[in-house]
Design a protein around this motif. Sequence first.
Motif, PDB file in Angstrom:
ATOM      1  N   THR A 153       0.801  -1.223   0.000  1.00 49.11           N
ATOM      2  CA  THR A 153       0.000   0.000   0.000  1.00 49.11           C
ATOM      3  C   THR A 153       0.832   1.270   0.000  1.00 49.11           C
ATOM      4  O   THR A 153       0.307   2.355  -0.236  1.00 49.11           O
ATOM      5  N   GLY A 154       2.135   1.161   0.286  1.00 44.67           N
ATOM      6  CA  GLY A 154       2.994   2.342   0.296  1.00 44.67           C
ATOM      7  C   GLY A 154       3.175   2.926  -1.094  1.00 44.67           C
ATOM      8  O   GLY A 154       2.787   2.322  -2.103  1.00 44.67           O
ATOM      9  N   PRO A 155       3.801   4.101  -1.185  1.00 42.09           N
ATOM     10  CA  PRO A 155       3.977   4.769  -2.482  1.00 42.09           C
ATOM     11  C   PRO A 155       4.711   3.920  -3.511  1.00 42.09           C
ATOM     12  O   PRO A 155       4.432   4.016  -4.703  1.00 42.09           O
ATOM     13  N   GLU A 156       5.628   3.084  -3.067  1.00 46.62           N
ATOM     14  CA  GLU A 156       6.385   2.247  -3.992  1.00 46.62           C
ATOM     15  C   GLU A 156       5.772   0.864  -4.153  1.00 46.62           C
ATOM     16  O   GLU A 156       6.276   0.048  -4.925  1.00 46.62           O
ATOM     17  N   GLY A 157       4.715   0.566  -3.402  1.00 44.15           N
ATOM     18  CA  GLY A 157       4.082  -0.739  -3.496  1.00 44.15           C
ATOM     19  C   GLY A 157       3.179  -0.852  -4.700  1.00 44.15           C
ATOM     20  O   GLY A 157       2.774   0.151  -5.315  1.00 44.15           O
ATOM     21  N   THR A 158       2.854  -2.073  -5.074  1.00 41.20           N
ATOM     22  CA  THR A 158       2.025  -2.311  -6.260  1.00 41.20           C
ATOM     23  C   THR A 158       0.670  -1.624  -6.147  1.00 41.20           C
ATOM     24  O   THR A 158       0.215  -0.947  -7.083  1.00 41.20           O
ATOM     25  N   ILE A 159       0.012  -1.782  -5.016  1.00 40.83           N
ATOM     26  CA  ILE A 159      -1.298  -1.152  -4.830  1.00 40.83           C
ATOM     27  C   ILE A 159      -1.157   0.365  -4.792  1.00 40.83           C
ATOM     28  O   ILE A 159      -1.963   1.103  -5.381  1.00 40.83           O
ATOM     29  N   GLY A 160      -0.131   0.856  -4.110  1.00 35.73           N
ATOM     30  CA  GLY A 160       0.089   2.300  -4.048  1.00 35.73           C
ATOM     31  C   GLY A 160       0.265   2.900  -5.426  1.00 35.73           C
ATOM     32  O   GLY A 160      -0.264   3.983  -5.729  1.00 35.73           O
ATOM     33  N   ARG A 161       1.009   2.224  -6.270  1.00 38.18           N
ATOM     34  CA  ARG A 161       1.230   2.722  -7.643  1.00 38.18           C
ATOM     35  C   ARG A 161      -0.052   2.667  -8.469  1.00 38.18           C
ATOM     36  O   ARG A 161      -0.340   3.578  -9.254  1.00 38.18           O
ATOM     37  N   MET A 162      -0.826   1.598  -8.309  1.00 33.44           N
ATOM     38  CA  MET A 162      -2.088   1.501  -9.057  1.00 33.44           C
ATOM     39  C   MET A 162      -3.035   2.634  -8.674  1.00 33.44           C
ATOM     40  O   MET A 162      -3.656   3.264  -9.534  1.00 33.44           O
ATOM     41  N   VAL A 163      -3.147   2.874  -7.377  1.00 32.98           N
ATOM     42  CA  VAL A 163      -4.053   3.922  -6.912  1.00 32.98           C
ATOM     43  C   VAL A 163      -3.591   5.285  -7.393  1.00 32.98           C
ATOM     44  O   VAL A 163      -4.397   6.138  -7.804  1.00 32.98           O
ATOM     45  N   ALA A 164      -2.282   5.507  -7.367  1.00 27.70           N
ATOM     46  CA  ALA A 164      -1.750   6.789  -7.843  1.00 27.70           C
ATOM     47  C   ALA A 164      -2.073   6.995  -9.319  1.00 27.70           C
ATOM     48  O   ALA A 164      -2.351   8.116  -9.757  1.00 27.70           O
ATOM     49  N   ALA A 165      -2.060   5.906 -10.084  1.00 27.53           N
ATOM     50  CA  ALA A 165      -2.373   6.003 -11.510  1.00 27.53           C
ATOM     51  C   ALA A 165      -3.870   6.049 -11.758  1.00 27.53           C
ATOM     52  O   ALA A 165      -4.317   6.363 -12.872  1.00 27.53           O
ATOM     53  N   GLY A 166      -4.673   5.717 -10.727  1.00 31.37           N
ATOM     54  CA  GLY A 166      -6.124   5.753 -10.884  1.00 31.37           C
ATOM     55  C   GLY A 166      -6.695   4.596 -11.653  1.00 31.37           C
ATOM     56  O   GLY A 166      -7.833   4.657 -12.129  1.00 31.37           O
ATOM     57  N   ARG A 167      -5.931   3.512 -11.774  1.00 32.31           N
ATOM     58  CA  ARG A 167      -6.394   2.367 -12.570  1.00 32.31           C
ATOM     59  C   ARG A 167      -5.914   1.071 -11.932  1.00 32.31           C
ATOM     60  O   ARG A 167      -4.734   0.927 -11.633  1.00 32.31           O
ATOM     61  N   LEU A 168      -6.840   0.159 -11.727  1.00 38.99           N
ATOM     62  CA  LEU A 168      -6.502  -1.127 -11.134  1.00 38.99           C
ATOM     63  C   LEU A 168      -6.456  -2.214 -12.194  1.00 38.99           C
ATOM     64  O   LEU A 168      -7.234  -2.200 -13.150  1.00 38.99           O
ATOM     65  N   SER A 169      -5.560  -3.159 -12.003  1.00 40.61           N
ATOM     66  CA  SER A 169      -5.589  -4.385 -12.802  1.00 40.61           C
ATOM     67  C   SER A 169      -6.109  -5.501 -11.924  1.00 40.61           C
ATOM     68  O   SER A 169      -6.125  -5.392 -10.701  1.00 40.61           O
ATOM     69  N   SER A 170      -6.550  -6.588 -12.528  1.00 38.48           N
ATOM     70  CA  SER A 170      -7.053  -7.709 -11.745  1.00 38.48           C
ATOM     71  C   SER A 170      -5.921  -8.289 -10.895  1.00 38.48           C
ATOM     72  O   SER A 170      -4.761  -8.297 -11.292  1.00 38.48           O
ATOM     73  N   MET A 171      -6.290  -8.769  -9.709  1.00 33.34           N
ATOM     74  CA  MET A 171      -5.266  -9.254  -8.783  1.00 33.34           C
ATOM     75  C   MET A 171      -5.825 -10.335  -7.884  1.00 33.34           C
ATOM     76  O   MET A 171      -7.043 -10.448  -7.686  1.00 33.34           O
ATOM     77  N   ILE A 172      -4.912 -11.123  -7.349  1.00 32.14           N
ATOM     78  CA  ILE A 172      -5.234 -12.120  -6.331  1.00 32.14           C
ATOM     79  C   ILE A 172      -4.503 -11.725  -5.057  1.00 32.14           C
ATOM     80  O   ILE A 172      -3.275 -11.578  -5.060  1.00 32.14           O
ATOM     81  N   LEU A 173      -5.247 -11.515  -3.986  1.00 24.66           N
ATOM     82  CA  LEU A 173      -4.658 -11.186  -2.694  1.00 24.66           C
ATOM     83  C   LEU A 173      -4.468 -12.484  -1.924  1.00 24.66           C
ATOM     84  O   LEU A 173      -5.449 -13.131  -1.532  1.00 24.66           O
ATOM     85  N   TRP A 174      -3.227 -12.855  -1.740  1.00 20.36           N
ATOM     86  CA  TRP A 174      -2.891 -14.128  -1.104  1.00 20.36           C
ATOM     87  C   TRP A 174      -2.244 -13.858   0.251  1.00 20.36           C
ATOM     88  O   TRP A 174      -1.220 -13.182   0.332  1.00 20.36           O
ATOM     89  N   GLY A 175      -2.852 -14.368   1.313  1.00 16.53           N
ATOM     90  CA  GLY A 175      -2.280 -14.153   2.633  1.00 16.53           C
ATOM     91  C   GLY A 175      -3.042 -14.902   3.698  1.00 16.53           C
ATOM     92  O   GLY A 175      -4.155 -15.397   3.469  1.00 16.53           O
TER      93      GLY A 175
END
Length: 440
Positions: A42-64
């Motif tokens: 979720t941080g600025p350099e994280g995958t989710i952080g970058r997607m949100v900054a770009a305003g566009r999500l790609s499909s993903m699987i949250l594994w945990g």
Amino acid sequence: MSDLFGGAPAATSPQAPPRDAPLADRLRPRSLAEVVGQDHLTGPEGTIGRMVAAGRLSSMILWGPPGTGKTTLARLLADAVAMRFAPISAVFSGVADLKAAFAAARDAALAGQRTLLFVDEIHRFNRAQQDGFLPYVEDGTVTLVGATTENPSFALNAALLSRAQVLILRRLDEAALAELLVRAEALAGAPLPLTEDARAALIASADGDGRFLLNQVETLQGISIAEPLDPAGLAALLHRRMPVYDKDREGHYNLISALHKALRGSDPQAALYYLARMLVAGEQPLYVLRRLVRFASEDVGLADPQALVQCLAAKDAYEFLGSPEGELAIVQACLYLATAPKSNAAYKAQKAAWRSAKETGSLMPPANILNAPTKLMKEIGYGKGYSYDHDTDEGFSGDNYWPEDMTPQTFYAPVDRGFEHKIRERLAYWDGLREQRAGA
């Protein structure tokens, strides 16, 4: 009714839960910035952080693992990029529910609204159902966010995996769990009635699961506690005590205790006496043999590895001969144990290792010693850099096999008696090699 399988567009802004809702719901983050323990995503350099900054999500699987925020992240992602949030659960949904969800997403798309389809427990859908997602993901009808506690390499179709990023959520560390405690106390307006040691024990008991921790906190907050609890008081309150064992055959337990201690004290005469007392009184010979087998591991161990073999051979001999002939084999095993060199190093090692396993929970082994049978697992570093010990001159690589967040422990400390004397020398030799290579 909520938009579980379609219908009216679901609200994208998280709504405040009612005051009587479970604590975990009342403390659910309202923004990605409030999510704890997943800064790598979720941080600025994280995958989710970058997607949100770009305003566009790609499909993903949250594994945990459970309680790490998969559902919360999905809700917040939809809100962050102004998407319609449509949740379904693979536990309760079938093909008809999926069709309804896709139809509702298509209608929303015609109205200019994108849909984030969140599928909880996505691994529970069978292969055919998983294939049903593919055309809707490919044409953009939905952005799929699946949540799973299972390894996606084994639980999900390769075709689905190729169309979605796998994002790994980490078990919540001590700092993240401590932050949840602080938030729970702030919401309640009072600190938890715990000593510092009990607070640490409460965090450790959660094993990285934030939901479990908050459920424990809710229990504590709902009970009137006069004085701060220490770790023992906390354990007594939050965990059921084991029932007391019925000891109405005191003589039975007195004699087996006496036999065990005579063996441990290397007194074959007394050991034989108590063995005879039990067998003459009608004790089941196989019960005595089970206790001798246990003693061979607990009190002799690797000081004489043959002790366990002798006891198991005595069991086979007794079962083959029966009483009274087979009882001589029990006597032989008893005498062997009484006269063998003694070591409880294996017993102590087990206790220490079990205790450490409970305290450290679900720490991952280092990636280099993990098996990587799938492409995904190789891509995330499983097996990378593993040293094959047989390729070294000494047959010993000296690698570190402990989790990254755990310092190496010493559980097994062989005594300087019997065969363990040789084991002690061997371990010292390996320790020397390990130190040399660490220095190099």
